[in-house]
Design a protein around this motif. Structure first.
Motif, PDB file in Angstrom:
ATOM      1  N   GLY A 182      10.051  -1.630  -9.028  1.00  8.77           N
ATOM      2  CA  GLY A 182       8.838  -1.753  -9.665  1.00  8.77           C
ATOM      3  C   GLY A 182       7.667  -1.445  -8.901  1.00  8.77           C
ATOM      4  N   LEU A 183       8.039  -0.513  -7.689  1.00  4.93           N
ATOM      5  CA  LEU A 183       6.871   0.055  -6.754  1.00  4.93           C
ATOM      6  C   LEU A 183       6.170   0.946  -7.428  1.00  4.93           C
ATOM      7  N   TYR A 184       6.780   1.765  -8.465  1.00  3.00           N
ATOM      8  CA  TYR A 184       5.946   2.591  -9.052  1.00  3.00           C
ATOM      9  C   TYR A 184       4.814   2.257  -9.621  1.00  3.00           C
ATOM     10  N   ARG A 185       4.360   1.157 -10.089  1.00  2.00           N
ATOM     11  CA  ARG A 185       3.212   0.742 -10.453  1.00  2.00           C
ATOM     12  C   ARG A 185       2.322   0.770  -9.426  1.00  2.00           C
ATOM     13  N   TYR A 186       2.483   0.500  -8.328  1.00  4.50           N
ATOM     14  CA  TYR A 186       1.528   0.544  -7.069  1.00  4.50           C
ATOM     15  C   TYR A 186       1.380   2.136  -6.767  1.00  4.50           C
ATOM     16  N   VAL A 187       2.305   2.932  -7.062  1.00  9.99           N
ATOM     17  CA  VAL A 187       1.891   4.440  -6.864  1.00  9.99           C
ATOM     18  C   VAL A 187       1.053   4.740  -7.928  1.00  9.99           C
ATOM     19  N   GLU A 188       1.377   4.392  -9.054  1.00  8.63           N
ATOM     20  CA  GLU A 188       0.459   4.699 -10.454  1.00  8.63           C
ATOM     21  C   GLU A 188      -0.988   4.195 -10.181  1.00  8.63           C
ATOM     22  N   ASN A 189      -1.049   2.934  -9.656  1.00 14.02           N
ATOM     23  CA  ASN A 189      -2.349   2.532  -9.648  1.00 14.02           C
ATOM     24  C   ASN A 189      -3.388   3.121  -8.330  1.00 14.02           C
ATOM     25  N   GLN A 190      -2.309   3.541  -7.271  1.00 15.51           N
ATOM     26  CA  GLN A 190      -3.384   4.080  -6.131  1.00 15.51           C
ATOM     27  C   GLN A 190      -3.319   5.499  -6.082  1.00 15.51           C
ATOM     28  N   HIS A 191      -2.477   6.157  -6.757  1.00 14.31           N
ATOM     29  CA  HIS A 191      -2.382   7.463  -6.742  1.00 14.31           C
ATOM     30  C   HIS A 191      -2.445   7.916  -8.075  1.00 14.31           C
ATOM     31  N   PRO A 192      -3.185   7.705  -9.085  1.00 17.18           N
ATOM     32  CA  PRO A 192      -2.763   8.056 -10.254  1.00 17.18           C
ATOM     33  C   PRO A 192      -2.315   9.685 -10.543  1.00 17.18           C
ATOM     34  N   THR A 220       0.814  -1.232   0.195  1.00 20.56           N
ATOM     35  CA  THR A 220       0.161  -0.122   0.141  1.00 20.56           C
ATOM     36  C   THR A 220       0.872   1.210  -0.047  1.00 20.56           C
ATOM     37  N   THR A 221       0.487   2.172  -0.574  1.00 16.57           N
ATOM     38  CA  THR A 221       1.104   3.490  -0.768  1.00 16.57           C
ATOM     39  C   THR A 221       0.335   4.343  -0.018  1.00 16.57           C
ATOM     40  N   GLU A 222       0.928   5.420   0.884  1.00 19.73           N
ATOM     41  CA  GLU A 222       0.491   6.463   1.433  1.00 19.73           C
ATOM     42  C   GLU A 222       0.959   7.694   1.013  1.00 19.73           C
ATOM     43  N   LEU A 223       0.053   8.830   1.034  1.00 24.42           N
ATOM     44  CA  LEU A 223       0.690  10.340   0.537  1.00 24.42           C
ATOM     45  C   LEU A 223       0.332  11.129   1.512  1.00 24.42           C
ATOM     46  N   ASN A 224       1.266  11.776   1.886  1.00 25.55           N
ATOM     47  CA  ASN A 224       1.400  12.928   2.847  1.00 25.55           C
ATOM     48  C   ASN A 224       1.901  14.092   2.276  1.00 25.55           C
ATOM     49  N   GLY A 225       0.939  14.753   1.695  1.00 21.84           N
ATOM     50  CA  GLY A 225       1.408  15.860   0.910  1.00 21.84           C
ATOM     51  C   GLY A 225       2.184  15.619  -0.488  1.00 21.84           C
ATOM     52  N   GLU A 226       3.661  15.618  -0.403  1.00 19.77           N
ATOM     53  CA  GLU A 226       4.270  15.373  -1.314  1.00 19.77           C
ATOM     54  C   GLU A 226       5.261  14.061  -0.939  1.00 19.77           C
ATOM     55  N   HIS A 227       5.118  13.544   0.350  1.00 19.93           N
ATOM     56  CA  HIS A 227       5.919  12.733   0.985  1.00 19.93           C
ATOM     57  C   HIS A 227       5.029  11.462   0.727  1.00 19.93           C
ATOM     58  N   LEU A 228       5.993  10.269   0.166  1.00 20.91           N
ATOM     59  CA  LEU A 228       5.537   9.136   0.021  1.00 20.91           C
ATOM     60  C   LEU A 228       5.830   7.838   1.050  1.00 20.91           C
ATOM     61  N   SER A 245      13.265   8.103  -3.651  1.00 23.35           N
ATOM     62  CA  SER A 245      14.591   8.195  -2.837  1.00 23.35           C
ATOM     63  C   SER A 245      14.133   8.740  -1.602  1.00 23.35           C
ATOM     64  N   LYS A 246      13.320   9.568  -1.438  1.00 20.66           N
ATOM     65  CA  LYS A 246      12.894  10.449  -0.115  1.00 20.66           C
ATOM     66  C   LYS A 246      11.705   9.379   0.629  1.00 20.66           C
ATOM     67  N   ALA A 247      11.203   8.599  -0.201  1.00 22.18           N
ATOM     68  CA  ALA A 247      10.133   7.970   0.224  1.00 22.18           C
ATOM     69  C   ALA A 247      10.522   7.084   1.627  1.00 22.18           C
ATOM     70  N   ASP A 248       9.670   6.781   2.457  1.00 24.38           N
ATOM     71  CA  ASP A 248       9.646   5.609   3.658  1.00 24.38           C
ATOM     72  C   ASP A 248       8.908   4.498   2.981  1.00 24.38           C
TER      73      ASP A 248
END
Lengths: 370, 364, 476
Positions: free
Chosen positions: A323-333, A255-263, A348-351
């Motif tokens: 390949g985690l970008y796919r999840y970001v793409e899907n969950q936060h298009p 799962t991906t969570e967004l907090n402003g620009e922080h992932l 690089s900055k993500a947790d």
């Protein structure tokens, strides 16, 4: 009407425009790409199968393949130039494409594989590999009459037994990943002690090679992605080493969570395993607490490894090879659309929180000592 | 059950419509849709458009039944008068000729690209046209039989190939669903009907069906087979190749099948089967359009059917020779795409309204 | 003189008959003396057509006949009663007499009686009923038709006693009259079909036919097609099954093959033992037969197109081994295939013509030795020999010989198309064959019928042989 047909057939008989006898073709199974010593030329090595003779005597001492090396400015030209040496090249059977590291350092990968994708005869299921050594050496390294390309091609099937191999990267997947500007890892092949070995990987970012990984890194990366299909985990308890054999994946949730620009990315993975080796002399697997303990130790071990690889990805390669970008793409298009271009920075900055749950469900046919 | 009465069963209607629809679309459809909407939501468009056209087909069946249309050309004559209807009929025939030569051209292009690079295209085109003339002398009954034989073969082989492909399919590539919002999907919907080339044949087939009470069932089955195949194809192809890649390759469906091989059986390369079955389908589609072109000419000029067949051979051949390269071939399909809605939507409605008014006047 | 009535004097009769048939050396005139009536008689017959034991019996009967004094009977009555076992008919003109003689009958003339008696002492020259040689089956009736029409009809009547089974006989031909019989079940066979069959038979009334095969070609819909549009069989069980389905059977005297019309392609591919064996086995065999039909026609074509046009579509290892076997072969695959296929066809033809034991030897020598030698001499590749052998074996699985022949011939077409246009050509040939089949009709009924998946009941039966209770148990 019938007679009309006959007349129409006659000119056809002078046809056979595309007929080639199979034995007069050069069946290519593998290709290697190197940098030529001459400036900005590419060296292409074909591995061509030599058909076995019909009689036994002919077969003895005859090599099953030959390698042909040509250099030219573009790959297609190199292929055409090789016709000066050998029969018409048939690339339909090509199984592997080996690229030397030096090539990818200055030429974009997209350019390298462009011709292979465009060519209608090369299959998209052809494997792409990386190597430190000149590809000529790799393709020329055979033992006991084996064809090196086939050896490498079959090694990838061991994916189910070990976790130190990346899932095979086919030409099609490479092209698809390059089209979507993703970064990915590419399996490397090497020669150690005179044998071909799958060892380590290269990291491709924006079509360029940005770093290399060791075999252990691959294992960690596989754990991160949850693509482990087999293999063992080594850990130690009570001062003695033991190993757990991976049976299968039971769960993968990202799962991906967004907090402003922080992932923030949360990865939770479950596996079942078997206690396959234990050097501890007071083993007692019949006691639940004993292997619960072992479970905990292995989980810690894997999590540590993964922690390490995440660090490497975020700080050394600075790319989201996983390949985690796919999840970001899907969950936060929407977010993805905005930050697609600077995804590596965001990554690089993500947790990244990684949690693994390993359940030992069996301990083989022996469960205790003494 | 004799062969010569020239009537077809509703089941045969279904098979003819299916064969008429499954042409070049199956091989290029994932790319054309994805190009239009730039997201992996094409399957939604396919399903919705399918439902809309399905409903429209029901309406058509109702309209045609109400006026007891047995032959569309005489029906048009009733609506537009002798000369206008002949001109309209001629436009329709030209459209049929266009589709027939487009299909044969697309096939020759596929054959040239994947099977035979050096063989002159003319030989491929001409041999297929002549083969279909051979079949066409048997008229609609023979065509129905061929369709009925080829379609199940195609479906079984294609589904088998698809089942074996499941290994390389990654459904993650289809997500996010409606990631760009609903707007591009709605926009794509407008052009969505273009993927259903072939249904328009129904209005000309209607009168030929023997058991009129089962027409609706037949046409809906015939229409839904390609739609289902299209949806499956779209999902599998896009899920395997990803959206940017689908947009980049010329024949996405064949590229998709080339991205895996099945180890251990005699033939591990399945595109062989896809190519063969698709040659069969191209043949069917081509033949059906060819038939309607020749039949249309017969209705308009009242001359012999066989003459029309022979006259149309060079016409179709020369038309297929016009486009110079792959881009122009796909352009040709765009041009035909403009005529399609006219024949399928506008013409039947217009004809119905005029005939309704005329008949109303006469009886009132 | 021919149409003259017979003379009353026996000597005169003899002389006239002899002069009429002066060229015919095989006509026998045998005079006998009947002691009790003190008159002589004359037997006239053709040597070889008569059944001697029964003839002797009659002669003996006549010679020992006693005149009983209290009931004096005329010689006429006596003869009739003595020879009552045989067909009795009278003949009064020379012309008629000759007709009967050449028909194989024996004539008896008696001094003092004008008319002659026609005795049916014909010896039936026919073989006994045996197992049909062209349609062998493992399980099921082992009886086949023979060359005698009357016996064959008798056989059919024996199994089907229903009165609505109609047997209509016509004579056709000019030089030699042959009986042909039209057999059908009234009420089951449609009127339009019967009309059509009668119309077509009337058309060929004036043709001399030796076998039903000639009739078949004259009455079928499209005689230029390679496919037989009328089924032929030697098996009474097949005929009965066809009759029950409302089809029409045509039999001709002198031919053991009955013609069945109309027929469809699937019927030609069914064997009666599909229905005699258990349904799983029956369906399995039927599936094998469809497969082998496809293999017969297309395997060599596919081989040629894959090897010389699209080797990229072969699996890598297979491509390697094919290239290996072809390494030293000087010919392209097409020529190689033609050499082998023609050789095999020659062997097959030679095997049929030769006497059975030699035929087998030729087959063995040809198949094994020539094949092996050709491979060793690098004239053909070993894989080609395998391919050709497979296509040969599969062509034998077709239950109908003539139908199998069609496919054997078509195989060469597929090979030519493959050699010119590769895989596309092979597909094109498939299209052409299927198109041709779907245009064909058999007595205006579609030929490609149950294979077209339309009629639910029939297409299921075409593909698998379902358990009997479900499809009504009607074999075809």
């Amino acid at each position: 009407m019938k007679k009309l047909w006959m007349i129409l057939l006659i000119p056809l008989l002078s046809g056979c425009w595309d007929s080639h006898n199979i034995e007069e073709l050069s069946l290519v199974v593998g290709e290697g790409i190197d940098k030529s010593k001459k400036n900005d030329e590419i060296k292409l090595t074909h591995q061509i199968l030599v058909p076995p003779g019909t009689s036994v005597q002919e077969n003895q001492g005859q090599q099953k393949y030959k390698n042909i090396t040509v250099s030219a400015k573009t790959l297609h030209e190199a292929i055409r130039d090789s016709l000066l040496i050998t029969n018409t090249i048939l690339t339909n059977h090509q199984r592997i494409l080996i690229i030397n590291e030096d090539v990818l350092k200055d030429i974009p990968m997209e350019a390298i594989i462009n011709m292979f994708i465009r060519d209608n005869s090369i299959r998209r299921s052809c494997l792409v590999l990386l190597t430190k050594k000149p590809t000529k050496e790799i393709l020329g390294n055979s033992e006991a009459d084996d064809i090196p390309s086939n050896v490498i091609f079959e090694l990838k099937d061991n994916e189910k037994r070990t976790n130190k191999i990346l899932p095979p990267l086919t030409l099609g997947q490479a092209s698809a990943s390059l089209q979507s500007d993703g970064s990915f890892a590419i399996q490397a092949v090497d020669i150690k002690g005179g044998k071909l070995i799958l060892d380590g990987a290269g990291v491709i970012k924006n079509s360029k090679l940005v770093g290399v990984m060791s075999a252990d890194d691959i294992a960690s990366l596989n754990w991160l992605n949850g693509t482990v299909k087999g293999g063992i985990i080594e850990a130690s308890h009570h001062g003695d080493p033991f190993s757990v054999e991976v049976i299968k994946r039971t769960r993968r949730k990202i799962t991906t969570e967004l907090n402003g620009e922080h992932l923030t990315i949360n990865i939770s993975i479950g596996y079942t395993g078997r206690l396959s080796e234990d050097w501890y002399t007071k083993e007692n697997s019949f006691k639940e607490s004993y292997f619960k303990d072992a479970e905990r130790v292995t989980e810690d071990k894997v999590e540590q490894d993964v922690e390490k690889i995440i660090g490497k990805l975020q700080h050394d390669y600075k790319t989201g090879v996983a390949g985690l970008y796919r999840y970001v793409e899907n969950q936060h298009p929407k977010f993805w659309k905005k930050n697609k271009k600077k995804w590596d920075e965001v990554f690089s900055k993500a947790d990244i929180n990684y949690h693994i749950d390993i359940r030992i469900i069996d301990f083989g046919s022996k469960g205790g000592t003494k | 059950m004799t062969q010569s009465d020239g009537k077809i069963l509703s089941v045969e209607l279904a098979f003819i419509i299916s064969c008429g629809m499954l042409g070049v679309g199956m091989l290029t459809l994932p790319r054309t849709i994805t190009d239009n909407i730039n997201s992996p939501d094409g399957w939604i468009i396919l399903i919705f458009n399918g439902i809309i056209i399905g409903l429209f087909l029901c309406l058509l069946v109702f309209l045609l039944k109400k006026h007891q249309v047995s032959d569309y050309y005489t029906y048009m004559e009733e609506a537009f008068g002798k000369w206008l209807s002949k001109i309209l009929g001629f436009v329709i025939v030209i459209y049929f000729i266009g589709v027939a030569s487009f299909e044969v051209l697309a096939m020759s292009e596929m054959v040239r690209f994947y099977l035979m690079e050096n063989t002159p295209v003319e030989v491929v085109i001409l041999s297929l046209i002549l083969a279909s003339v051979h079949l066409l002398t048997g008229k609609i009954k023979a065509i129905a039989k061929v369709c009925v034989f080829f379609l199940p073969l195609t479906i079984v082989i294609v589904l088998l190939i698809y089942l074996l492909s499941l290994r390389v399919v990654d459904l993650k590539n289809l997500q996010p669903v409606l990631g760009n919002g609903i707007l591009p999907v709605l926009k794509g919907m407008g052009e969505g009907h273009l993927y259903f080339f072939g249904v328009e044949l129904f209005i000309f087939l209607f009168g030929l069906v023997k058991n009129q009470n089962k027409v609706k069932k037949g046409i809906l089955i015939g229409f839904s087979i390609p739609v289902i195949l299209y949806v499956i194809t779209y999902v599998l192809v896009v899920a395997t190749l990803t959206v940017p890649e689908v947009k980049a390759v010329t024949w996405p469906t064949i590229s998709f099948i080339q991205s895996y091989e099945v180890k251990g059986i005699f033939i591990e390369r399945l595109e062989l089967f896809l190519l063969i079955t698709w040659i069969l389908q191209f043949f069917c589609t081509h033949t059906i359009y060819f038939y309607f072109a020749a039949e249309g000419l017969t209705k308009i000029f009242r001359n012999s059917y066989t003459t029309n067949l022979i006259v149309l051979v060079p016409v179709i051949f020369l038309l297929a020779k016009i486009p110079k390269n792959t881009v122009e071939i796909f352009k040709m399909s765009d041009v035909l795409g403009y005529v399609f809605p006219f024949i399928f939507f506008a013409l039947p409605i217009l004809t119905f309204l005029i005939v309704q008014v005329k008949r109303g006047k006469r009886s009132g | 003189m021919r149409s003259k009535t017979l003379h009353i004097k026996l000597g005169q009769k003899l002389e006239n008959l002899k002069s009429l048939m002066v060229m015919q050396d095989d006509v026998v005139f045998k005079e006998v003396f009947i002691p009790s009536y003190e008159c002589s008689g004359l037997f006239v017959y053709i040597n070889g057509t008569m059944d001697y034991p029964s003839f002797n019996e009659i002669v003996r009967d006549l010679s020992v006949a006693q005149v009983v004094s209290n009931h004096p009977i005329s010689i006429e009555q006596s003869v009739i009663s003595k020879i009552c076992s045989v067909k009795e008919q009278k003949v009064s003109t020379y012309e008629k007499a000759m007709e009967f003689i050449f028909d194989g009958k024996t004539l008896l003339f008696i001094e003092g009686i004008e008319d002659g008696y026609v005795l049916n002492l014909e010896k039936e020259k026919m073989r006994t009923f045996g197992e049909p040689s062209t349609e062998r089956i493992v399980r099921g009736p082992k009886i086949g038709f023979i060359e005698s029409l009357q016996e064959n009809i008798g056989l059919i009547r024996q199994y089907s006693s229903h009165p609505s089974l109609i047997v209509k006989q016509h004579k056709i031909g000019t030089l030699e009259k042959r009986t042909i019989a039209l057999i059908y079940y009234q009420g089951k066979a449609s009127d339009s079909l019967l009309q059509e069959v009668n119309r077509r038979i009337n058309k060929v009334k004036a043709t001399d036919l030796q076998d039903s095969g000639m009739l078949e070609e004259l009455i079928e819909d499209t005689s230029s097609s390679p496919f037989p549009q009328i089924q032929n069989t030697e098996r009474p069980d097949k005929v009965l099954a066809a009759l029950q389905q409302g089809r029409v059977v045509i039999m001709i005297d002198g031919s053991p093959f009955a013609l069945i019309a109309p027929t469809t392609i699937t019927m030609l591919l069914q064997s009666p033992d599909d229905y005699y064996e258990r349904w799983v086995a029956g369906s399995f065999l039927r599936g094998i037969r469809y497969l082998s039909l496809f293999v017969t026609v297309f395997l060599s074509g596919i081989y040629i197109s894959l090897v010389s046009f699209n080797p990229g579509l072969l699996p890598t290892e297979l491509a390697m081994s094919i290239a290996g076997t072809r390494e030293n072969v000087p010919f392209p695959p097409f020529v190689e295939a033609i050499i082998m296929e023609v050789t095999i066809e020659l062997l097959r033809e030679a095997g049929i013509r030769l006497p059975a034991p030699i035929g087998q030897t030729v087959g063995l020598v040809g198949g094994v030795i020539i094949g092996q030698a050709a491979v060793q001499a690098n004239i053909v590749s070993s894989l080609m020999v395998i391919i050709v052998s497979i296509t040969t074996i599969t062509s034998f699985t077709v239950p109908q010989y003539g139908f199998g022949l069609a496919f054997r011939a078509l195989r060469f077409g597929a090979m030519i198309f493959a050699a010119v246009l590769g895989l596309y050509g092979t597909t094109l040939f498939f299209i052409i064959v299927i198109s041709h089949l779907s245009k064909l009709t058999s007595f205006h009924e579609p030929y490609f019928h149950p294979l077209d998946f339309i009629d639910k009941k029939t297409w299921k039966d075409a593909l698998v042989r379902l358990p009997k209770r479900k499809n009504g148990g009607e074999p075809s």
